[in-house]
Design an enzyme around this catalytic site. Structure first.
Site, PDB file in Angstrom:
ATOM      1  N   SER A  95       0.809  -1.223   0.000  1.00 49.13           N
ATOM      2  CA  SER A  95       0.000   0.000   0.000  1.00 49.13           C
ATOM      3  C   SER A  95       0.843   1.274   0.000  1.00 49.13           C
ATOM      4  CB  SER A  95      -0.941   0.008   1.208  1.00 49.13           C
ATOM      5  OG  SER A  95      -0.205  -0.069   2.413  1.00 49.13           O
ATOM      6  N   ASP A 109      -2.969   8.340   7.831  1.00 53.58           N
ATOM      7  CA  ASP A 109      -3.969   7.502   8.495  1.00 53.58           C
ATOM      8  C   ASP A 109      -3.249   6.598   9.491  1.00 53.58           C
ATOM      9  OD1 ASP A 109      -2.831   5.479   6.968  1.00 53.58           O
ATOM     10  OD2 ASP A 109      -4.558   5.207   5.656  1.00 53.58           O
ATOM     11  N   HIS A 154      -0.247   4.856   7.185  1.00 52.78           N
ATOM     12  CA  HIS A 154       0.550   5.431   6.094  1.00 52.78           C
ATOM     13  C   HIS A 154       1.009   6.861   6.336  1.00 52.78           C
ATOM     14  CE1 HIS A 154      -2.299   2.397   4.417  1.00 52.78           C
ATOM     15  NE2 HIS A 154      -1.167   1.934   3.920  1.00 52.78           N
TER      16      HIS A 154
END
Length: 367
Positions: A34, A324, A327
């Site tokens: 991600s 978040d 990340h």
């Protein structure tokens, strides 16, 4: 005689145009999770690892979600920009064609993916590194059928490769008791298992033409907001950080060994652990105000694993290290990228090409 000369000129022009048509610029092929995903999971409809909700992408382009798990750019975006390389689109992007691949490369990164096939299985859909390499093989077949074997081989050998995975193998596998790896290994043997798997994957990529390849190390993943909020003290989780350090030591050694073993390889390992740890420990030194909680959060309800439309944003996005629970923010990614650029000694590949557009960052807007 004049006829032969004219014919020769015409043939040369035709050949010149053909060669120019095939002589593509240097592109990137990105393999990751991600932290590098630019939209693959957006097209994996059953995946629970999604960045397709507002407020993701708020500081990039039109401000709409674009598949990146951040408010702005990824580390790979920023490094590629600094080298004058085009940003490769997601493999699953419906607009991907052979021409787009030849012009921009491909990004196979997938949120929730890991070095190991079993990692992140509870996300339901994600591409592991082995799967990403398999997709790359399919890409190669497409390009060979388009421009021929020799020209394709040249393109793949001149391309730049990024491999950036590993954190999910710990956070969404080994450190979770629902996975068998958590009881089949200890800290040392699990990292050995990861390194053995990564060795085979990197050798496979070399066999497919990867000559200039960079592997990103792990940051202090025990300090991500999710790990802090799950601890009783709210502090960084020391064991998780020590696993990242162990991974980086093993990865650096592995890359040194492979570069000696594999012909014509320029393999590098990028370890930004120390600088990221310093940013988290001393945020004010780097112009940040917060390094322990996410900018995008659902009030006091934590952890909300993703940023959601009902989330509240921090007042100034440029002052938060984390976007978040998992990340980094665009600004933190920029700092990490600059550290890796310095360590790698990167030079611009396409001198005449300006970098891809930077985000239209509006840090002071309040939501």
């Amino acid at each position: 005689m004049k006829f032969h000369v004219s014919l020769f000129v015409i043939i040369s022009i035709i050949l010149g145009i053909k060669l120019e048509g095939c002589r593509c610029k240097v592109v990137q092929f990105i393999f990751g999770d991600s932290l590098s995903d630019v939209g693959n999971n957006k097209y994996l409809s059953k995946s629970l690892a999604q960045a397709s909700l507002p407020w993701y992408g708020i500081d990039l382009g039109n401000g709409l979600p674009n598949g990146r798990f951040s408010n702005g750019r990824t580390v790979a975006d920023i490094i590629g920009d600094s080298m004058g390389l085009p940003r490769p689109p997601a493999f699953l992007d419906p607009s991907l064609t052979e021409d787009v691949i030849l012009e921009n490369g491909v990004n196979y990164a997938s949120g929730g993916g890991g070095i190991l096939n079993e990692t992140g299985s509870y996300f339901i859909q994600r591409f592991s590194l082995y799967k990403q390499i398999e997709l790359f093989q399919g890409t190669q077949e497409l390009i060979r059928s388009r421009i021929g074997k020799d020209e394709a081989e040249k393109i793949f050998q001149e391309a730049r490769y990024v491999v950036a995975l590993g954190s999910n193998d710990f956070i969404n596998n080994y450190l979770m008791p629902v996975y068998s790896d958590s009881w089949n290994y200890n800290d040392e043997t699990f990292v050995d298992y990861l390194m053995g798997t990564l060795r085979e994957q990197l050798k496979q990529l070399h066999g497919l033409g990867a000559r200039q390849l960079m592997v990103f190390g792990l940051g202090p993943m025990g300090c991500i907001p999710l790990q802090r909020v799950l601890s009783t003290s709210g502090e960084c989780q020391d064991r998780t950080n020590k696993l990242a350090i162990r991974f980086n030591k093993g990865g650096s050694k592995l890359i040194d060994e492979l570069e000696k073993q594999l012909p014509n390889s320029s393999f590098r390992f990028g370890d930004a652990y120390d600088v990221v740890n310093d940013v988290i420990s001393n945020p004010n030194k780097y112009g940040f105000q917060n390094s322990d909680s996410p900018c995008c959060s659902f009030g006091n309800i934590r952890p909300a694993l993703t940023c959601i439309p009902a989330s509240k944003l921090c007042k100034d996005r440029s002052k938060y290290v984390f976007w978040d629970e998992y990340h980094p923010s665009d600004r933190a990614n920029e700092l990490i990228a600059k550290e890796l650029i310095k360590k790698f000694g990167f030079i611009t590949v396409h001198q005449t090409n300006p970098p891809s557009p930077s985000p239209t960052l509006a840090p002071s807007s309040n939501h």
